[in-house]
Motif scaffolding. Sequence first.
Motif, PDB file in Angstrom:
ATOM      1  N   SER A 144       0.910   4.089  -2.906  1.00 56.60           N
ATOM      2  CA  SER A 144       0.460   5.457  -2.630  1.00 56.60           C
ATOM      3  C   SER A 144       1.287   6.484  -3.396  1.00 56.60           C
ATOM      4  N   HIS A 146       4.938   1.018   5.937  1.00 54.38           N
ATOM      5  CA  HIS A 146       4.231   1.835   4.950  1.00 54.38           C
ATOM      6  C   HIS A 146       5.093   3.022   4.531  1.00 54.38           C
ATOM      7  N   GLN A 153       0.825  -1.212   0.000  1.00 53.51           N
ATOM      8  CA  GLN A 153       0.000   0.000   0.000  1.00 53.51           C
ATOM      9  C   GLN A 153       0.862   1.267   0.000  1.00 53.51           C
ATOM     10  N   GLU A 199       6.780   3.779   0.900  1.00 55.56           N
ATOM     11  CA  GLU A 199       6.353   5.026   0.275  1.00 55.56           C
ATOM     12  C   GLU A 199       7.569   5.852  -0.150  1.00 55.56           C
TER      13      GLU A 199
END
Length: 153
Positions: free
Chosen positions: A28, A138, A24, A142
């Motif tokens: 993003s 995360h 995720q 990212e």
Amino acid sequence: MRNLLIVAHQPSPNTKTVAQRLYQGANSEADGELVVTIKAPFSTKAEDILSADGVILFTTENFGYMSGAMKDLFDRTYYEVIDAKRGMPYALIIRAGKDGTGTKRACEGIIQGLGWKKIAEPLVLQGEFRPGFIDEAHQFAETFAAGLTSGIF
């Protein structure tokens, strides 16, 4: 279009959650500029690595070493990718029950032989599982994805 491969060993519910957050986090930052693929080490083939512009490796610490699945990946693909992927950016995440030192040393030794470019110190998620590990993973993915899409590495 760039390709990011996440190779994630996820034998438990907690590691599955961390792997999902890696995916995720990387997505993003995709904005149509990045294709993110997540695979288990046993499912990853040399062709997957050859088509990647960057790779995030996520392994558990098993008896002070990388997971057997991650070692198997390196054993099966090393000579097929060694020349073609020199300089490829990578990041390493270790889910460590101890301190991750042996796992880090083993992974980095193999990766150094491959000639991949380390873009950050390994993220070591150490000790008893904490919900904060999920957010760290995360953010780590990212940041990697943003650097890959912007051409920083």
